[in-house]
Design a protein around this motif. Sequence first.
Motif: not given
Length: 193
Positions: A73, A76, A78, A84-87, A101, A104
């Motif tokens: 976690k 990543n 997401v 959360m849309v990117e990590c 991170v 949205q």
Amino acid sequence: MNLPSDGDLIHEDTYATCESITMGIYLAVQAIGDQGESVAMRVISEAMRVNQPSDPDQVRLGRQDVWAGLLRKAANAVPFVAGMVECVVVERSENGLVREVVFQSGERVREKVTFDPERRVSFYRADDRARWVIHNDIGEDDEGELTLTFWAELDLHDDVEAERIAASMRVGYPAAMEKTLAFTREAVAAQSA
């Protein structure tokens, strides 16, 4: 249990008092902020048992299993954190990482993540919009059952947007903990098959 009250300073070691809280939120006031001003700190916590003794069919997780899930976690988030849309990990060290991170809403946040092996993963944010520290702690309850505790200390300023973020965390992070345990169970079951 004695929870911090108005005027108490919140320190990293406070997490120990939060481990036995099943679900709770309280507001504590930190006496002095970075610029000498009074700062309202929101503290949110939830603890859940990792394994349910009443469910004999549940894949039982040990401390090392939960630790592996928390590391996934951290690298990543997401799949675990709604909204959360990117990590992206931008830096790694022996004791943690730095990640960027994107939520949205389009907000981009840089977090320093530190590891205390098989005990705690901590996420630190400090920028012009907000400061927070979020801990994911592995512990045990009074009956010796393994627990996972989410504990967050938030300085989000005192406005409507800050309350929206705190409310989102109160709902979202328990769900993220449940997803972490569910994905970890799936991984352990797959290894055993």
